[in-house]
Design a protein around this motif. Sequence first.
Motif, PDB file in Angstrom:
ATOM      1  N   GLY A  40     -11.155  48.291   8.426  1.00 40.99           N
ATOM      2  CA  GLY A  40      -9.949  48.519   9.534  1.00 40.99           C
ATOM      3  C   GLY A  40      -8.678  47.589   9.147  1.00 40.99           C
ATOM      4  N   SER A  41      -7.519  47.875   9.582  1.00 41.44           N
ATOM      5  CA  SER A  41      -6.422  47.337   9.270  1.00 41.44           C
ATOM      6  C   SER A  41      -6.469  45.990  10.463  1.00 41.44           C
ATOM      7  CB  SER A  41      -5.208  47.954   9.738  1.00 41.44           C
ATOM      8  OG  SER A  41      -5.021  48.537  10.904  1.00 41.44           O
ATOM      9  N   SER A  42      -5.528  45.183  10.274  1.00 39.61           N
ATOM     10  CA  SER A  42      -5.565  43.853  11.052  1.00 39.61           C
ATOM     11  C   SER A  42      -5.878  43.951  12.604  1.00 39.61           C
ATOM     12  CB  SER A  42      -4.514  42.883  11.044  1.00 39.61           C
ATOM     13  OG  SER A  42      -3.433  43.451  11.310  1.00 39.61           O
ATOM     14  N   GLY A  43      -5.339  45.098  13.084  1.00 39.81           N
ATOM     15  CA  GLY A  43      -5.330  45.513  14.505  1.00 39.81           C
ATOM     16  C   GLY A  43      -6.902  45.876  14.989  1.00 39.81           C
ATOM     17  N   ALA A  44      -7.742  46.068  14.024  1.00 37.44           N
ATOM     18  CA  ALA A  44      -9.302  46.258  14.255  1.00 37.44           C
ATOM     19  C   ALA A  44     -10.223  45.492  13.478  1.00 37.44           C
ATOM     20  CB  ALA A  44      -9.472  47.873  14.014  1.00 37.44           C
ATOM     21  N   GLU A  45     -11.285  45.220  14.245  1.00 34.47           N
ATOM     22  CA  GLU A  45     -12.272  44.377  13.868  1.00 34.47           C
ATOM     23  C   GLU A  45     -13.118  44.953  12.931  1.00 34.47           C
ATOM     24  OE1 GLU A  45     -14.142  41.371  16.944  1.00 34.47           O
ATOM     25  OE2 GLU A  45     -13.501  42.962  18.144  1.00 34.47           O
ATOM     26  N   GLU A  50       8.066  41.345  15.031  1.00 36.52           N
ATOM     27  CA  GLU A  50       8.415  41.978  16.646  1.00 36.52           C
ATOM     28  C   GLU A  50       9.039  40.914  17.454  1.00 36.52           C
ATOM     29  OE1 GLU A  50       8.037  44.757  17.870  1.00 36.52           O
ATOM     30  OE2 GLU A  50       6.696  45.777  16.190  1.00 36.52           O
ATOM     31  N   LEU A  51       8.776  39.568  17.259  1.00 34.21           N
ATOM     32  CA  LEU A  51       9.423  38.598  18.175  1.00 34.21           C
ATOM     33  C   LEU A  51      10.961  38.254  17.813  1.00 34.21           C
ATOM     34  CD1 LEU A  51       9.343  36.314  20.188  1.00 34.21           C
ATOM     35  CD2 LEU A  51       8.457  34.955  18.271  1.00 34.21           C
ATOM     36  N   ILE A 109       4.050  41.933  21.470  1.00 32.04           N
ATOM     37  CA  ILE A 109       3.337  41.009  20.659  1.00 32.04           C
ATOM     38  C   ILE A 109       1.690  40.826  21.192  1.00 32.04           C
ATOM     39  CG2 ILE A 109       5.218  40.108  19.633  1.00 32.04           C
ATOM     40  CD1 ILE A 109       4.429  37.653  21.254  1.00 32.04           C
ATOM     41  N   GLY A 110       1.703  41.355  22.587  1.00 32.84           N
ATOM     42  CA  GLY A 110       0.349  40.751  23.284  1.00 32.84           C
ATOM     43  C   GLY A 110      -0.841  41.481  22.633  1.00 32.84           C
ATOM     44  N   ASP A 111      -0.788  42.671  21.889  1.00 34.54           N
ATOM     45  CA  ASP A 111      -1.864  43.282  21.381  1.00 34.54           C
ATOM     46  C   ASP A 111      -1.930  43.227  19.935  1.00 34.54           C
ATOM     47  OD1 ASP A 111      -0.032  45.165  21.109  1.00 34.54           O
ATOM     48  OD2 ASP A 111      -1.034  46.817  21.825  1.00 34.54           O
ATOM     49  N   LEU A 112      -1.168  42.377  19.230  1.00 29.55           N
ATOM     50  CA  LEU A 112      -1.183  42.552  18.061  1.00 29.55           C
ATOM     51  C   LEU A 112      -2.140  41.165  17.332  1.00 29.55           C
ATOM     52  CD1 LEU A 112       2.629  42.988  17.015  1.00 29.55           C
ATOM     53  CD2 LEU A 112       0.677  44.669  16.990  1.00 29.55           C
ATOM     54  N   GLY A 114       3.363  31.479  20.754  1.00 28.99           N
ATOM     55  CA  GLY A 114       2.551  30.408  20.239  1.00 28.99           C
ATOM     56  C   GLY A 114       0.991  30.912  20.409  1.00 28.99           C
ATOM     57  N   ALA A 115       0.959  31.461  21.806  1.00 28.11           N
ATOM     58  CA  ALA A 115      -0.411  31.869  21.985  1.00 28.11           C
ATOM     59  C   ALA A 115      -0.984  33.085  20.959  1.00 28.11           C
ATOM     60  CB  ALA A 115      -0.618  31.959  23.428  1.00 28.11           C
ATOM     61  N   SER A 116       0.079  33.886  21.014  1.00 26.69           N
ATOM     62  CA  SER A 116      -0.268  35.074  20.364  1.00 26.69           C
ATOM     63  C   SER A 116      -0.687  34.647  18.817  1.00 26.69           C
ATOM     64  CB  SER A 116       0.766  36.028  20.328  1.00 26.69           C
ATOM     65  OG  SER A 116       0.863  36.812  21.697  1.00 26.69           O
TER      66      SER A 116
END
Length: 879
Positions: free
Chosen positions: A520-525, A325-326, A313-316, A477-479
């Motif tokens: 781009g999808s949510s993983g890219a700005e 994922e959690l 989850i760190g890079d999502l 929570g931080a993610s």
Amino acid sequence: MRRADARARLRRRPAAGGAGGIVRRAASRTATPARFPDALAVGAEPEETVGRRSGSLLDLVRVAIALLDEQGRVMLWSQAAESLLGFPSDTLVGRELDVLLGDDTEMIKVVREAIAGVLRDGDSWSGIVRLRHRDGEDVRLEARLSLLENGDGVPFLLCRFADAAALLGLEQGLAVQEALFEQSPLGLAIFDRELRYVRINETLARMNGLPVEAHLGRTAGEALPQLAADEVMAVQRQVLATGEPVIDVTVNSADPSDPGYRSISYSRLHDRSGRVLGLTGMIMDVTDRYRAVAKVERARQRLALLNEVGSRIGDLLDGGLIAQELADALVPRLADHSGVAVLEAVLDGAELPRHTHSRLTPLVMAATAAVVPGPDAEAMQTPGARISMTDDSLFGRVLRTGMAETLDAATQLEDVSGQGDPRVRAAYRLGVHSLLVVPLRARGIVLGLLILDRAGRREGFDHDDLVFATELADRAGASFDNARLYARERAAALMLQRSLLPQTVVQPPGLEVGYRYVPGSSGAEVGGDWFDVIPLPRGRTALVVGDVMGHGLRAAATMGRLRTAVRTLAGLDLPPHRLLQKVHDLADDLAQGPEEALIATCVYAVYDPATRKLLLSKAGHTEPLLITPGPSDAHNPQGLVGGSANLLTLPSGAPLGVGGVPFEVTELTVPEGSLLALYTDGLVESRTEDIDVGTRRLSAVLELPHASVEEACEAVVRTLDQGQEPDDVALLLARLGGVPGPATLREERWTLSAEPSAPAQARRLVRRMLSDWDLDDLLDTTELLVSELVTNAVRYASAPIGLRLALGEETLLVEVADPLPDPPREREAAGTDEGGRGLQLVHRLAHRWGTRAEGAGKVVWFEQTLPDAPGQSGASHGS
């Protein structure tokens, strides 16, 4: 003869009591007799109990026998005595024992006193003596004297002696064995060949929870509980059959009242001849070690799970993906069912509620996971459902206080969200007995709940589980908060970018234009991809696609500046390569700052439907595609978009802002109905595919017949791989057709010298020609505008000046050409300025006007509407 008869009638005289020896009195010994079965005690099978046998203890300690009369003369000397002292029987029989004592007066005295004492008292005597070997060396022996009498009452002495060192070693070995069994902290046991207990120490008896007597003569399967005995018996049979020892195998405790773990080790027992006697076993209580190792392993597994969750989850940057994922990572390693409920604002990227959470706080079950999915698991935790609760319920308390809580009994499940909740009934059916609810927090704000439960025979949650789940929830929570903030920023950037893209795209004559912008999808700005369709004078159209390096708000803002610059310069009607050069020259001004250089790629195309001429130039961009229509057939009937795809390999200029490579222009004449595809690299490039693969895929899609350009755009967008989080995509498709150009009824051309008299000459030529064409109504205005344009050309040019008049059906076109490439710039003249009003007059009085590049110079033109034509009143800029 009397002696021979006496030997024949020898018998053992019973001891009459204990008498002390002179050298060392033999201490009386008592020992508990070992309870060996006959086969193990004798060391042979029942059919082998008689007959010759080798490898016994008697081979280790050979006992010599000698018979003495009352005067101490040797009457019998055994072979063992011959081996110990080297004297053959025939050299000693009949001689006194002194021959074995040599000159040792002290030993002679001891021996004689011992003989006299045995003859007098009848007690046996034992002690250490030193006898002379035949080779002259002294031999240290342990001897024992006993009194014998024949039938006539004649006394004799039976002397038994053995090597003192061998006896001492055997004695020490027996003592060690005894101490090992009785004093060892380890459990020890000996088994016969039937795997029956032969000997067992108290330590092992205590481990098994049974007395020693309950073991002897019985197998482990008969003495121990079945669950503990089955595994032990299997190991014992394996060792007895194969001879391979088993070392440090961990099994459960055999004593139900003392649960724990035991380490068992077994090896096969042999005698000196290699015969199998049974097994030896060593059992050790390893409960503390096992639990310590289990605790370390549990900590290692939890650390591994913590790292795995962090990596997953760190890079999502999508709240829904993080939740799923959690939930998936925690089942079944931490729980049997897991659910992640978050605030709606977390998923939407909205602002968090400022008031304290309550039962009215919108909470959504974002993700669930179950060991065994089914209707009950889905009824207990329904993905996407809004969670209802009361303020005093478990969910309500955790949401309000931000403190984790557990339920340790199934009877407490009613406290989860409130009585009558159908989710509780589903939990009962699933056998849920332990529940753990942990808040998902970030910056002191509860963003949601992590819900874990265990069912069936699995142990309930303990304090360590609560601490570990809290650590997991804090990281998650931080993610979630990062995803929420990113979603908000991305929505703002996307809104900015969409506002900077064309809101409406014109459909110029001779072109059918389709376009798509896919962020781009949510993983890219949000990126800096853009496109534009710009009408140009004389019915031409500019088609532009570009890509600014970078992502986010800065890239979107830079894209807006770049698009504005290109659109402004396009009004000057510059050829594509010169326009790109002008934009490159402005790169420093278009950048966000001096430390952030502008780097962008761009392809610029100009299409003239009247001539079907296509001019293209690019700055480090992906190659355009031109799909030319094939012959009409059943698969591609006339009028459909499709055909044969050709990659237009253009001279690759450097990206804008880089420089060093000149921009070049390519001119093509395209067939009627050709499809031009301009796009950014996000359409054909991904992390897993080379750009050539994507280009071939795009070509294959565009070669297929499509009913319209819009349908072709949809087909291209469907090829995007949604799972790879692609970059932004800008796609511009233009179907290139042909339209007839404005009909020219009459035309005249002149070449003027770049002299001060040129404006006057131009006025005379225009006046004469308009009079001949009966256009007296346009005479004054046209003469004035021509004079201004020629005057500007004479002022700045030194080469001949071209003048052209073209009369159409509705307009009069006037063109002034000069060899200077720079277009004229309109400026506001002050009231006291003598010049600077020429282009202002053109702008105000002409119907349309503009400039275009032609050869090495330029052409400034304007149009006048004919008096009888349905033209617009007023002037307009045509660029």
